[in-house]
Design an enzyme around this catalytic site. Sequence first.
Site, PDB file in Angstrom:
ATOM      1  N   GLU A  17       6.889  17.048  11.270  1.00  0.00           N
ATOM      2  CA  GLU A  17       7.041  16.422  12.584  1.00  0.00           C
ATOM      3  C   GLU A  17       5.727  16.543  13.327  1.00  0.00           C
ATOM      4  O   GLU A  17       4.991  17.495  13.115  1.00  0.00           O
ATOM      5  CB  GLU A  17       8.091  17.194  13.413  1.00  0.00           C
ATOM      6  CG  GLU A  17       9.472  17.149  12.849  1.00  0.00           C
ATOM      7  CD  GLU A  17      10.351  18.243  13.460  1.00  0.00           C
ATOM      8  OE1 GLU A  17      10.154  18.615  14.632  1.00  0.00           O
ATOM      9  OE2 GLU A  17      11.219  18.738  12.729  1.00  0.00           O
TER      10      GLU A  17
ATOM     11  N   LYS B 116      -2.668  22.744  12.678  1.00  0.00           N
ATOM     12  CA  LYS B 116      -3.367  22.222  13.854  1.00  0.00           C
ATOM     13  C   LYS B 116      -4.559  21.386  13.414  1.00  0.00           C
ATOM     14  O   LYS B 116      -5.338  21.825  12.563  1.00  0.00           O
ATOM     15  CB  LYS B 116      -3.881  23.387  14.713  1.00  0.00           C
ATOM     16  CG  LYS B 116      -2.785  24.230  15.341  1.00  0.00           C
ATOM     17  CD  LYS B 116      -2.155  23.491  16.496  1.00  0.00           C
ATOM     18  CE  LYS B 116      -1.764  24.342  17.655  1.00  0.00           C
ATOM     19  NZ  LYS B 116      -2.660  25.232  18.261  1.00  0.00           N
TER      20      LYS B 116
ATOM     21  N   CYS C 245     -18.617  48.222  39.243  1.00  0.00           N
ATOM     22  CA  CYS C 245     -18.744  49.563  39.822  1.00  0.00           C
ATOM     23  C   CYS C 245     -20.032  50.266  39.381  1.00  0.00           C
ATOM     24  O   CYS C 245     -20.286  51.400  39.788  1.00  0.00           O
ATOM     25  CB  CYS C 245     -17.520  50.415  39.463  1.00  0.00           C
ATOM     26  SG  CYS C 245     -17.435  50.830  37.728  1.00  0.00           S
TER      27      CYS C 245
ATOM     28  N   CYS D 245     -15.790  49.452  30.499  1.00  0.00           N
ATOM     29  CA  CYS D 245     -16.215  50.319  31.593  1.00  0.00           C
ATOM     30  C   CYS D 245     -15.304  51.550  31.584  1.00  0.00           C
ATOM     31  O   CYS D 245     -14.087  51.409  31.702  1.00  0.00           O
ATOM     32  CB  CYS D 245     -16.086  49.572  32.917  1.00  0.00           C
ATOM     33  SG  CYS D 245     -16.211  50.681  34.326  1.00  0.00           S
TER      34      CYS D 245
ATOM     35  N   ASP E  19       2.298  17.997  22.384  1.00  0.00           N
ATOM     36  CA  ASP E  19       1.619  18.925  23.272  1.00  0.00           C
ATOM     37  C   ASP E  19       2.146  18.749  24.689  1.00  0.00           C
ATOM     38  O   ASP E  19       1.603  17.970  25.463  1.00  0.00           O
ATOM     39  CB  ASP E  19       0.116  18.635  23.196  1.00  0.00           C
ATOM     40  CG  ASP E  19      -0.693  19.831  23.611  1.00  0.00           C
ATOM     41  OD1 ASP E  19      -0.101  20.909  23.784  1.00  0.00           O
ATOM     42  OD2 ASP E  19      -1.909  19.679  23.783  1.00  0.00           O
TER      43      ASP E  19
ATOM     44  N   LYS F  21       3.347  17.651  16.179  1.00  0.00           N
ATOM     45  CA  LYS F  21       3.431  18.773  17.115  1.00  0.00           C
ATOM     46  C   LYS F  21       3.042  18.225  18.478  1.00  0.00           C
ATOM     47  O   LYS F  21       1.869  17.966  18.748  1.00  0.00           O
ATOM     48  CB  LYS F  21       2.503  19.907  16.694  1.00  0.00           C
ATOM     49  CG  LYS F  21       2.665  21.133  17.568  1.00  0.00           C
ATOM     50  CD  LYS F  21       1.924  22.312  16.995  1.00  0.00           C
ATOM     51  CE  LYS F  21       2.292  23.605  17.690  1.00  0.00           C
ATOM     52  NZ  LYS F  21       2.056  23.604  19.129  1.00  0.00           N
TER      53      LYS F  21
ATOM     54  N   TYR G  94      13.195  18.452  18.858  1.00  0.00           N
ATOM     55  CA  TYR G  94      12.785  18.929  17.541  1.00  0.00           C
ATOM     56  C   TYR G  94      13.628  20.065  16.945  1.00  0.00           C
ATOM     57  O   TYR G  94      13.305  20.588  15.886  1.00  0.00           O
ATOM     58  CB  TYR G  94      11.317  19.340  17.535  1.00  0.00           C
ATOM     59  CG  TYR G  94      10.931  20.375  18.584  1.00  0.00           C
ATOM     60  CD1 TYR G  94      11.418  21.663  18.525  1.00  0.00           C
ATOM     61  CD2 TYR G  94      10.066  20.031  19.611  1.00  0.00           C
ATOM     62  CE1 TYR G  94      11.072  22.593  19.475  1.00  0.00           C
ATOM     63  CE2 TYR G  94       9.706  20.966  20.572  1.00  0.00           C
ATOM     64  CZ  TYR G  94      10.207  22.244  20.487  1.00  0.00           C
ATOM     65  OH  TYR G  94       9.865  23.161  21.435  1.00  0.00           O
TER      66      TYR G  94
ATOM     67  N   CYS H  82     -21.502  48.322  34.387  1.00  0.00           N
ATOM     68  CA  CYS H  82     -20.356  47.548  34.868  1.00  0.00           C
ATOM     69  C   CYS H  82     -20.759  46.715  36.095  1.00  0.00           C
ATOM     70  O   CYS H  82     -21.289  47.265  37.057  1.00  0.00           O
ATOM     71  CB  CYS H  82     -19.199  48.484  35.230  1.00  0.00           C
ATOM     72  SG  CYS H  82     -17.799  47.618  35.953  1.00  0.00           S
TER      73      CYS H  82
ATOM     74  N   CYS I 277     -12.724  51.984  39.014  1.00  0.00           N
ATOM     75  CA  CYS I 277     -13.291  50.629  38.929  1.00  0.00           C
ATOM     76  C   CYS I 277     -12.259  49.622  39.472  1.00  0.00           C
ATOM     77  O   CYS I 277     -11.165  49.482  38.918  1.00  0.00           O
ATOM     78  CB  CYS I 277     -13.644  50.327  37.474  1.00  0.00           C
ATOM     79  SG  CYS I 277     -14.368  48.698  37.237  1.00  0.00           S
TER      80      CYS I 277
END
Length: 668
Positions: free
Chosen positions: A113, A312, A409, A424, A117, A115, A225, A406, A430
């Site tokens: 079938e 896909k 922070c 970090c 979207d 697919k 489906y 980071c 943070c």
Amino acid sequence: MNQSEAKAKIDTLRREIEEHNNRYYVLNRPLISDFEYDILLNELDTLEKKFPEFISDNSPTKRVGSDITKEFEQYEHIYPMLSLGNTYSEEELREFDNRLHKSISQPIEYVCESKFDGASISITYINGSLFRAVTRGDGNKGDDVTLNVKTIRSIPLKITSKRIPAEFVIRGEILMPRAVFNRLNEERIKAELTPFANPRNAAAGTLKLLDPRIVASRSLDCMIYFLLAEELPHDNHYDNLKEAAGWGFKVAESIRLCKNIDEVLQFISFWESERKKLPYDTDGVVVKVNSLSQQNELGFTAKSPRWAIAYKYKAEEATTRLLSVTFQVGRTGTVTPVANLEPVLLSGSTVKRATLHNEDQINLLDLHLNDMVYVEKGGEIIPKIVGVDHSERNENSKKIVFISNCPECGTALIKNEGEANHFCPNYLHCPPQIKGRIEHFISRKAMDIDGLGEETIDLLFNKNLIRNFADLYDLKMEQLVPLERLGEKSAANILKSIRTSIDTPYRRVLFALGIRHVGETVAKTIAWRFKTIDDLINAGIDQLTSVYEIGPKIAASIVSYFSDNDNLEMIERLKSVGIRFSEMSEPTLTGNLLKGKIIVISGVFKEHSREEYKELIEKNGGKNSTSVSGNTSFILAGDDMGQSKKEKADELGIPMISESEFLKIIDK
Ligand code: IVH
């Protein structure tokens, strides 16, 4: 016209109009003009107004949408909505086929079938009437969007066919035709509204609108489906879909029954280009085992059926310029580089950002500022950079280097041996880590606390009202009400939702804690193995890794989490407000007692839900099957068991075991 004449006329008109709807929206073969159709609809509308006692939610006049607005309620899916495994190559597809042939000795037929979207939907019909339509949500429960779905004309409101199960669930994809999408976006741009990124987002967004009249105006469509019921009309997927098409549902014409994997591959290659001519976006082909008994034999993994796979098509690529790279800090402290790009159109939507994953990826691409890069949209929402056009590079352009501190922070970043990501380590202070953790804690699959969005958390954090989860349970009305944007009503709702979350089951609490590498499935496993949080806190690496599915990485992360005093203190505080830190009344018996047994569950149960029984069967080594056959070992029979199952079981001499007998068996 008297009452009974009116009733008869209304019924006839409804049947007639439904028939025309079906011819127009599903079969694409209208018999009458739009004008004639409107006359019929008007006549019905007038009669319904005159005789309001006959107004029905399932009348075709309601397709245009009523003016009722309603926040969406949530409903649990009777059959969870799973996802599909993906493949991108012929080779992987052949592996899939080989894998299945290892478990199944007979020939395997596949159904191919498109697919589609769009947004998936699960619709329940009772005695032929559309009862409820629920979005996928988290797979276990979703939003009730019945009123909106009823405006979609290719979905029948009432099925007249005699041969339908008393109750069934039908699944499909809600779609917005590309032409409608383009028109809608033009209108939105004119009205200075943000256009939708693609037809899928537009369909999903439309489905969640609060005003069904607007939904009705957007010409959504639905391709079916999957059909689910206690008793299905046929023993194979293909015939069941064709049957549903006969009831008035729209099933894609591209569907094909294939005798073997070569025919599947032919279908895939044919539709690779052909699909562009369809009015809807498709991104691949779904390949399903046709025979339901073979499907049952193959069963499911935690996330998806073993009997189906999505192939896909390779994503389209676009070329654009890299403008800059920014670094984002996530809830667990992981730092992700993000590429900011010159906007470019890619399979129907504008792309401005792409993920770069980690330092290795940047080095692999040898990325420089202002490079021309190839972007690709995979299954994920965020596109990725798959290559660089070196011929376009300016000699003086600067190489992109990963940051060492980071960005939030300033703490020096850490990269563990064998791991790809920097993170970090300033776990406690943070800001994005604190806020991210709280957002995770309140999320739907975790503590499910409503009303507290990202913005409110920002606000509470900035006002110093929350620094960890436990602080949430200390929040007071008088602290919330003065905050900008928060009225008394929403403050009360938030507090109520926080209080309700106290009853969240242990396994979800464990997931909510946000321990690195402990996702939903791992949380479930550890909750089942370590019945109380104290068992878990006291568990060492060895004890943890002895559990199937827990490797050294997860174990180390758990041990490190519980060796932190701040975490332990917070757990104590959560305990003191009553949060569940132990498994309650969950079926947890395990063993191998049901090894090799194929068990059909039927009827209504008192002690546990059907899902729990399924889980119990699997945990005891058995297999669950939905249809009675010669292979069935026994039937776990609840009250009101389906008549035809009963007959079939009698005919084949299959034993039936009651709920209490079953519990006794596995309790041994
Ligand atoms: S079958 C257990 N068939 O793809 C069976 N899904 O990745 C699950 N989808 O959530 C679905 N077209 O929304 C199936 N022909 C098709 C489909 C399809 C689109 C979507 C569906 C599902 C997702 C799975």
